[in-house]
Motif scaffolding. Structure first.
Motif, PDB file in Angstrom:
ATOM      1  N   ALA A 134     108.576  70.242  24.066  1.00 19.02           N
ATOM      2  CA  ALA A 134     107.487  70.941  23.375  1.00 19.02           C
ATOM      3  C   ALA A 134     107.364  70.470  21.929  1.00 19.02           C
ATOM      4  O   ALA A 134     106.251  70.253  21.423  1.00 19.02           O
ATOM      5  N   ALA A 135     108.501  70.287  21.248  1.00 16.83           N
ATOM      6  CA  ALA A 135     108.473  69.846  19.851  1.00 16.83           C
ATOM      7  C   ALA A 135     107.916  68.434  19.729  1.00 16.83           C
ATOM      8  O   ALA A 135     107.095  68.137  18.838  1.00 16.83           O
ATOM      9  N   ILE A 136     108.330  67.556  20.625  1.00 15.16           N
ATOM     10  CA  ILE A 136     107.853  66.167  20.583  1.00 15.16           C
ATOM     11  C   ILE A 136     106.365  66.103  20.903  1.00 15.16           C
ATOM     12  O   ILE A 136     105.596  65.388  20.234  1.00 15.16           O
ATOM     13  N   GLU A 137     105.927  66.843  21.922  1.00 12.89           N
ATOM     14  CA  GLU A 137     104.509  66.841  22.269  1.00 12.89           C
ATOM     15  C   GLU A 137     103.665  67.495  21.171  1.00 12.89           C
ATOM     16  O   GLU A 137     102.527  67.077  20.921  1.00 12.89           O
ATOM     17  N   TYR A 138     104.215  68.508  20.506  1.00 10.79           N
ATOM     18  CA  TYR A 138     103.517  69.120  19.370  1.00 10.79           C
ATOM     19  C   TYR A 138     103.323  68.085  18.272  1.00 10.79           C
ATOM     20  O   TYR A 138     102.243  67.981  17.685  1.00 10.79           O
ATOM     21  N   MET A 139     104.374  67.308  17.989  1.00 14.49           N
ATOM     22  CA  MET A 139     104.292  66.250  16.978  1.00 14.49           C
ATOM     23  C   MET A 139     103.183  65.257  17.323  1.00 14.49           C
ATOM     24  O   MET A 139     102.334  64.935  16.484  1.00 14.49           O
ATOM     25  N   HIS A 140     103.177  64.772  18.566  1.00 17.34           N
ATOM     26  CA  HIS A 140     102.154  63.807  18.972  1.00 17.34           C
ATOM     27  C   HIS A 140     100.754  64.401  18.859  1.00 17.34           C
ATOM     28  O   HIS A 140      99.816  63.722  18.398  1.00 17.34           O
ATOM     29  N   ALA A 141     100.598  65.660  19.265  1.00 22.06           N
ATOM     30  CA  ALA A 141      99.283  66.310  19.225  1.00 22.06           C
ATOM     31  C   ALA A 141      98.782  66.471  17.791  1.00 22.06           C
ATOM     32  O   ALA A 141      97.600  66.225  17.495  1.00 22.06           O
ATOM     33  N   ARG A 142      99.689  66.858  16.894  1.00 19.54           N
ATOM     34  CA  ARG A 142      99.293  67.034  15.493  1.00 19.54           C
ATOM     35  C   ARG A 142      98.920  65.698  14.858  1.00 19.54           C
ATOM     36  O   ARG A 142      97.978  65.626  14.060  1.00 19.54           O
ATOM     37  N   ILE A 143      99.641  64.646  15.191  1.00 24.00           N
ATOM     38  CA  ILE A 143      99.300  63.317  14.675  1.00 24.00           C
ATOM     39  C   ILE A 143      97.922  62.899  15.178  1.00 24.00           C
ATOM     40  O   ILE A 143      97.092  62.389  14.408  1.00 24.00           O
ATOM     41  N   ASP A 144      97.665  63.117  16.465  1.00 24.44           N
ATOM     42  CA  ASP A 144      96.350  62.791  17.034  1.00 24.44           C
ATOM     43  C   ASP A 144      95.244  63.556  16.304  1.00 24.44           C
ATOM     44  O   ASP A 144      94.189  62.989  15.982  1.00 24.44           O
ATOM     45  N   GLN A 145      95.475  64.844  16.060  1.00 17.59           N
ATOM     46  CA  GLN A 145      94.476  65.665  15.384  1.00 17.59           C
ATOM     47  C   GLN A 145      94.219  65.159  13.969  1.00 17.59           C
ATOM     48  O   GLN A 145      93.061  65.115  13.520  1.00 17.59           O
ATOM     49  N   THR A 146      95.270  64.771  13.283  1.00 14.93           N
ATOM     50  CA  THR A 146      95.133  64.265  11.913  1.00 14.93           C
ATOM     51  C   THR A 146      94.339  62.966  11.894  1.00 14.93           C
ATOM     52  O   THR A 146      93.466  62.768  11.036  1.00 14.93           O
ATOM     53  N   ILE A 147      94.627  62.079  12.837  1.00 11.35           N
ATOM     54  CA  ILE A 147      93.898  60.808  12.922  1.00 11.35           C
ATOM     55  C   ILE A 147      92.413  61.061  13.173  1.00 11.35           C
ATOM     56  O   ILE A 147      91.545  60.466  12.515  1.00 11.35           O
ATOM     57  N   GLN A 148      92.110  61.948  14.112  1.00 11.60           N
ATOM     58  CA  GLN A 148      90.711  62.245  14.432  1.00 11.60           C
ATOM     59  C   GLN A 148      89.984  62.854  13.228  1.00 11.60           C
ATOM     60  O   GLN A 148      88.833  62.483  12.937  1.00 11.60           O
ATOM     61  N   ARG A 149      90.660  63.754  12.526  1.00 12.28           N
ATOM     62  CA  ARG A 149      90.038  64.371  11.344  1.00 12.28           C
ATOM     63  C   ARG A 149      89.800  63.336  10.248  1.00 12.28           C
ATOM     64  O   ARG A 149      88.733  63.304   9.620  1.00 12.28           O
ATOM     65  N   ASP A 150      90.786  62.465  10.040  1.00 13.37           N
ATOM     66  CA  ASP A 150      90.642  61.416   9.024  1.00 13.37           C
ATOM     67  C   ASP A 150      89.494  60.465   9.356  1.00 13.37           C
ATOM     68  O   ASP A 150      88.717  60.071   8.470  1.00 13.37           O
ATOM     69  N   MET A 151      89.377  60.100  10.635  1.00 19.70           N
ATOM     70  CA  MET A 151      88.318  59.174  11.033  1.00 19.70           C
ATOM     71  C   MET A 151      86.938  59.802  10.822  1.00 19.70           C
ATOM     72  O   MET A 151      85.978  59.112  10.446  1.00 19.70           O
ATOM     73  N   GLN A 152      86.844  61.110  11.051  1.00 23.98           N
ATOM     74  CA  GLN A 152      85.562  61.792  10.870  1.00 23.98           C
ATOM     75  C   GLN A 152      85.193  61.943   9.395  1.00 23.98           C
ATOM     76  O   GLN A 152      84.023  61.864   9.029  1.00 23.98           O
ATOM     77  N   THR A 153      86.200  62.162   8.552  1.00 22.02           N
ATOM     78  CA  THR A 153      85.929  62.428   7.135  1.00 22.02           C
ATOM     79  C   THR A 153      86.003  61.188   6.258  1.00 22.02           C
ATOM     80  O   THR A 153      85.271  61.074   5.279  1.00 22.02           O
ATOM     81  N   LYS A 154      86.890  60.240   6.610  1.00 21.42           N
ATOM     82  CA  LYS A 154      87.083  59.063   5.753  1.00 21.42           C
ATOM     83  C   LYS A 154      86.753  57.738   6.435  1.00 21.42           C
ATOM     84  O   LYS A 154      86.571  56.724   5.764  1.00 21.42           O
ATOM     85  N   GLY A 155      86.734  57.750   7.756  1.00 26.21           N
ATOM     86  CA  GLY A 155      86.493  56.509   8.481  1.00 26.21           C
ATOM     87  C   GLY A 155      87.745  55.696   8.729  1.00 26.21           C
ATOM     88  O   GLY A 155      87.692  54.631   9.340  1.00 26.21           O
ATOM     89  N   PHE A 156      88.878  56.193   8.266  1.00 24.65           N
ATOM     90  CA  PHE A 156      90.170  55.523   8.488  1.00 24.65           C
ATOM     91  C   PHE A 156      91.275  56.569   8.386  1.00 24.65           C
ATOM     92  O   PHE A 156      91.048  57.689   7.927  1.00 24.65           O
TER      93      PHE A 156
END
Length: 210
Positions: A134-156
């Motif tokens: 659960a902890a490892i999958e939470y880590m991966h999910a949060r990283i994915d969410q951060t990447i998606q948010r960054d791409m939407q707001t900054k493009g990278f």
């Protein structure tokens, strides 16, 4: 600077003979584990350079009636961006994400998953590692969410998804009386990005060299 694992390594995957031949004949058809107790999160698992341990795992699964014919398939792996728990840096990263997960569960008034022993496990190895998964999958999910948010707001994004995870595990009883070496100690690799798998092969037996 040293995050990418550029070297190739050999991994062995214990499985049913039918799965072994399927991977050899159709190497692009890879099924990922998504059990809640996977030790290193979701992905396809390999014993690092440990054919015998992979075979024993398959034999044990055969005894439990989970597979028909135990077999081992080899793979050439390049781990890419690896969340390597043999490296203190990645343990610290997971600890930070675990703290966030723990707070999220607390605010939601939910009990945290727990690592549990299998019934009749004399060594108490906590084989069912639902908390770790659960902890490892939470880590991966949060990283994915951060990447998606960054791409939407900054493009990278400065964040990158992990291609694989890797860990060392002590398991089983002591190799001999008083030993700090354990019978089933091993290194596992969990591949999340199947492009890390450069190819599958049927392991061959060593022959006399003349």
């Amino acid at each position: 600077m040293y995050d990418i694992r550029p070297n190739l390594l050999i991994g062995f995957h214990g499985c049913d003979a039918a799965v072994c031949h399927e991977l050899i004949n159709k190497p692009d058809k890879v099924k990922l584990n998504k059990e809640p107790f996977d030790w290193l999160g979701h992905g396809i698992y390999f014993w690092e350079n440990n054919y015998e341990r992979a075979l024993q795992w398959a034999k044990d699964k055969h005894k439990r009636g989970r597979i028909k014919e135990p077999a081992v398939v080899g793979a050439v792996l390049q781990l890419g961006l690896c969340c390597d728990f043999l490296d203190s840096k990645y343990i610290k990263i997971l600890q930070d994400y675990y703290a966030s997960m723990e707070e999220s569960y607390r605010l939601s008034d939910l009990p945290l998953p727990k690592n549990r022993d299998l019934p009749n496990d004399e060594h108490k190895d906590r084989i069912l590692r639902e908390l770790d998964c659960a902890a490892i999958e939470y880590m991966h999910a949060r990283i994915d969410q951060t990447i998606q948010r960054d791409m939407q707001t900054k493009g990278f994004s400065d964040y990158r998804k992990f291609d694989s995870t890797r860990g060392v595990f002590t398991e089983g009883g002591p190799a001999f009386s008083g030993a700090g070496i354990f019978e089933k100690s091993h290194i596992q690799v969990c591949v999340r990005n199947v492009n890390c798998i450069k190819g599958f092969f049927l392991p061959r037996k060593e022959i006399d060299f003349k």
